[in-house]
Design an enzyme around this catalytic site. Sequence first.
Site, mmCIF file in Angstrom:
data_model
loop_
_atom_site.group_PDB
_atom_site.id
_atom_site.type_symbol
_atom_site.label_atom_id
_atom_site.label_comp_id
_atom_site.label_asym_id
_atom_site.label_seq_id
_atom_site.Cartn_x
_atom_site.Cartn_y
_atom_site.Cartn_z
ATOM 1 N N GLU A 49 -22.492 81.318 67.422
ATOM 2 C CA GLU A 49 -21.054 81.305 67.689
ATOM 3 C C GLU A 49 -20.777 80.006 68.448
ATOM 4 O OE1 GLU A 49 -17.925 84.077 70.119
ATOM 5 O OE2 GLU A 49 -19.759 85.025 69.368
ATOM 6 N N ASP A 60 -10.817 83.232 78.035
ATOM 7 C CA ASP A 60 -12.098 82.862 78.617
ATOM 8 C C ASP A 60 -12.038 82.774 80.128
ATOM 9 O OD1 ASP A 60 -13.671 82.523 76.223
ATOM 10 O OD2 ASP A 60 -12.359 80.830 75.772
ATOM 11 N N TYR A 175 -16.124 92.351 66.229
ATOM 12 C CA TYR A 175 -16.598 91.950 67.551
ATOM 13 C C TYR A 175 -15.938 92.888 68.557
ATOM 14 C CZ TYR A 175 -17.684 88.558 71.343
ATOM 15 O OH TYR A 175 -18.149 87.940 72.477
#
Length: 263
Positions: A49, A60, A175
């Site tokens: 990734e 993030d 995911y």
Amino acid sequence: MTRIDDTFARLRAENRRAFVAYVMAGDPDAATAARIVNGLPAAGVDIIELGLPFTDPMADGPTIQLAGQRALEGGMTLDGTLDIVRGLREHDTTTPVVLMGYYNPIYSRGVDRFLADASEAGVDGLIVVDLPPEEDEELCIPAQAAGLNFIRLATPTTDDRRLPKVLQNTSGFVYYVSITGITGAGAAEADRVAPEVARLKAATDLPVIVGFGIKTPEAAQDIAAVADGCVVGSAIVNRIGRGEDVDDVLAYVKTLADGAHSA
């Protein structure tokens, strides 16, 4: 069948879980990042990734934000990111590469041109965290038409009413974000993750990979045991940010991969 599909088919035949490693393109510099990416398959990584640096990475935490800043300050670009993938493809034609990032750099380049460039470079899938399913016509559907998997995130707040929408055009794998929050926050717990993975698997035939909050080989083993595999990102990126030698970073990645593969 994409490289991602082929990888999961092979792992199923071997009765093994997948280990996915995240690193930021260009962190701490282009040459070092390329060395790390090129070394990941030998360290046991099944899917790479690769973060696409962006100035406003809203999903993030500090570790990956700082990695993106280092990469951008070092001159990393979208073209440079694709060059890292091209470099990997010179000696590895089987390990899937998923670009993870945000829509702005893709939009700025133009979707058609980006997809053509990504396909030519050897990219296999995309995770674009700021494009919801309602915007599938924007990138998701064109990407799949170009032969790239479009991987969607499901979270602890994705309820049963929302889940079918999230899954409708997802491909490659799902995911699952194990914690509520940003990357690098908290710790994944297998007993909490297992029921959520089961809920997802009841709704899709796609593999379910769990990420966020996995920092040790033991955690990788525990989480992979209740899913089809796991992702580690911030814990790897943190070591890169501390300036660890490439060989030491890759040795650490191997311990995580061994943990996931022993599940």
